[in-house]
Scaffold this motif. Structure first.
Motif, mmCIF file in Angstrom:
data_model
loop_
_atom_site.group_PDB
_atom_site.id
_atom_site.type_symbol
_atom_site.label_atom_id
_atom_site.label_comp_id
_atom_site.label_asym_id
_atom_site.label_seq_id
_atom_site.Cartn_x
_atom_site.Cartn_y
_atom_site.Cartn_z
ATOM 1 N N GLU A 113 1.995 1.712 -10.281
ATOM 2 C CA GLU A 113 2.423 2.004 -11.660
ATOM 3 C C GLU A 113 3.941 2.146 -11.744
ATOM 4 O O GLU A 113 4.581 1.626 -12.655
ATOM 5 N N THR B 177 -4.463 -6.157 -12.443
ATOM 6 C CA THR B 177 -5.147 -5.890 -13.700
ATOM 7 C C THR B 177 -6.201 -6.959 -14.008
ATOM 8 O O THR B 177 -6.405 -7.322 -15.157
ATOM 9 N N THR C 17 -10.753 -1.927 -6.092
ATOM 10 C CA THR C 17 -9.873 -2.250 -7.228
ATOM 11 C C THR C 17 -10.373 -3.526 -7.911
ATOM 12 O O THR C 17 -10.430 -3.610 -9.140
ATOM 13 N N VAL C 18 -10.719 -4.518 -7.104
ATOM 14 C CA VAL C 18 -11.168 -5.799 -7.669
ATOM 15 C C VAL C 18 -12.545 -5.630 -8.311
ATOM 16 O O VAL C 18 -12.805 -6.154 -9.396
ATOM 17 N N TYR D 75 -12.999 -6.699 1.726
ATOM 18 C CA TYR D 75 -11.677 -7.132 1.262
ATOM 19 C C TYR D 75 -11.596 -8.649 1.158
ATOM 20 O O TYR D 75 -10.973 -9.186 0.256
ATOM 21 N N ARG E 144 0.647 -3.243 -10.474
ATOM 22 C CA ARG E 144 -0.808 -3.065 -10.604
ATOM 23 C C ARG E 144 -1.537 -4.403 -10.600
ATOM 24 O O ARG E 144 -1.026 -5.402 -11.091
ATOM 25 N N VAL F 168 -4.425 -4.900 -2.898
ATOM 26 C CA VAL F 168 -5.666 -4.467 -3.551
ATOM 27 C C VAL F 168 -6.679 -4.007 -2.509
ATOM 28 O O VAL F 168 -6.710 -4.516 -1.386
ATOM 29 N N ARG F 169 -7.449 -3.023 -2.897
ATOM 30 C CA ARG F 169 -8.631 -2.644 -2.124
ATOM 31 C C ARG F 169 -9.820 -3.338 -2.786
ATOM 32 O O ARG F 169 -9.745 -3.719 -3.963
ATOM 33 N N HIS G 13 -13.710 -3.162 -9.787
ATOM 34 C CA HIS G 13 -13.543 -2.505 -11.078
ATOM 35 C C HIS G 13 -13.390 -3.530 -12.201
ATOM 36 O O HIS G 13 -13.893 -3.345 -13.311
ATOM 37 N N ASN H 170 0.812 -1.215 0.000
ATOM 38 C CA ASN H 170 0.000 0.000 0.000
ATOM 39 C C ASN H 170 0.850 1.272 0.000
ATOM 40 O O ASN H 170 0.366 2.340 -0.346
#
Ligand SMILES: [Mn+2]
Length: 376
Positions: free
Chosen positions: A88, A109, A136-137, A149, A107, A132-133, A139, A83
């Motif tokens: 990137e 992805t 993020t997943v 989580y 990242r 990951v938050r 998305h 974190n």
């Protein structure tokens, strides 16, 4: 396959204004020596490689040197973003570096990257899940129901198929075993909330022979011996004074983990907490290069105490007072302060500093200033 599990290097970190870069280089040199000594076949870095998303140039140079040293020894590196890292930036040149055996996963992805390495028993799969938050997943899996989580990490791991019978996971998350939260060490920074929506149950990693975790700075197992935090390799907070740091050496055999050893790391400068009167502490100083936190037991604050302390210990980091007879330790003091109204707190502070309480006019002026500050 023997591999070293490290995490939370936090390269570029400063503690109480002190740059720890040389301490970090010293530790990484030890890690390289341990690689040679134990015929290590892979090095795992489980996130928080850097302390900040935009690390100082000197920290980048240090990581560059460390990775080059490992690549020169033909030791593959598997690393994920924590974190604290910029996902990137950590991915920079990742494709090129992979050809040199340095596998970086910055990242997320849609599915964790899987790297297969071979040892004498056959293939070993490394699943690289960067921090990951849940969002993020979500998305990448908009149709999945991922309220927290735990479900998000389960879904992320479910997005890839096992690539070998022996699987090793790298992850940087808050992992708990049932209702047992891990033991924090003090230098972990927000967002760290134990026992709430951002924790993942260790049972999510049941399919892995070993889960190499990062995020918690104290080395420990989570529920089972093969789900572990490596801990940070150095003390990164004065609350960790005297804590032994280590790297975790894992021996993965044909059927699974055969042996786990914590190899101790010796810091360039120890971090120590000293308690006593100033004159006593500075009379016969030892190991004067150490990072020192001094709690003075002198009855009243002394002028230039920090200067006197630093004359004996140039790397003194912090100085506080706990006059003898005052039973309250720092934790009790913090508890006593919490919840007190501002006016009362200021009154206490003023009385302590000046030996008398505020007059009515002064109290009124403080109240007014406080209100103006709140508005501003
Ligand atoms: Mn960390």
């Amino acid at each position: 396959m023997k591999f070293l599990h490290l995490a939370d290097l936090h390269l570029g970190k400063r503690v109480n204004g002190f740059d720890l870069l040389e301490d970090q280089r010293f530790i990484l040199e030890q890690v390289l020596a341990l690689c040679d000594e134990h015929d290590v076949e892979a090095v795992l870095l489980a996130g928080d490689i850097y302390d900040a998303p935009v690390p100082p140039a000197s920290a980048c140079t240090l990581l560059d040197w460390f990775l080059t040293q490992l690549a020169g020894r033909r030791i593959p590196v598997l690393a994920i973003a924590g974190n604290h890292d910029s996902a990137e930036r950590l991915d920079f040149a990742a494709g090129l570096l992979a050809a040199q055996g340095v596998h970086l996963a910055g990242r997320f992805t849609g599915a964790p990257r899987q790297i297969v390495l071979n040892d004498r028993h056959g293939p070993v799969e490394f699943t690289l899940l960067p921090f990951v938050r849940a969002a993020t997943v979500r998305h990448f899996l908009p149709d999945a129901d991922l309220p927290d989580y735990d479900s998000a990490v389960a879904a992320a791991l479910g997005a890839c198929q096992p690539a070998a019978p022996r699987r090793v996971l790298l992850a940087h998350q808050m992992v708990v075993a049932g209702v047992c939260p891990p033991q924090l060490s003090g230098s972990e920074t927000a967002p760290l909330t134990v026992g709430t929506v951002d924790s993942i149950d260790a049972s999510r990693f049941d399919g892995f022979a070993y889960a190499a975790l990062g995020h918690i700075h104290r080395a420990q197992r989570v529920g089972s011996d093969t789900v572990r935090y490596a801990g940070a390799p150095l003390c990164y907070h004065l609350d960790e004074c005297g804590t032994e740091k280590s790297v975790t050496l894992v021996d993965l055999g044909r059927r699974g983990v055969e042996d786990i050893q914590l190899l101790p790391l010796i810091p360039r400068r120890a971090m120590r907490h000293l308690t006593g009167p100033l004159a006593k502490l500075t009379e016969h100083p030892t190991d004067t290069g150490d990072y020192i936190w001094a709690t003075l037991t002198d009855p009243t604050p002394l002028p230039d105490a920090m200067a006197a302390l630093r004359a004996a210990y140039p790397n003194a980091m912090r100085l506080d007072y706990q006059p003898r007879g005052s039973a309250a330790g720092p934790a009790d003091a913090a508890l006593a302060v919490r919840g007190k109204p501002f006016a009362e707190l200021f009154q206490d502070f003023f009385t302590q500093m000046n030996g008398r309480p505020l007059t009515i006019e002064e109290a009124r002026a403080v109240k007014q200033l406080r209100e103006e500050a709140a508005k501003a």
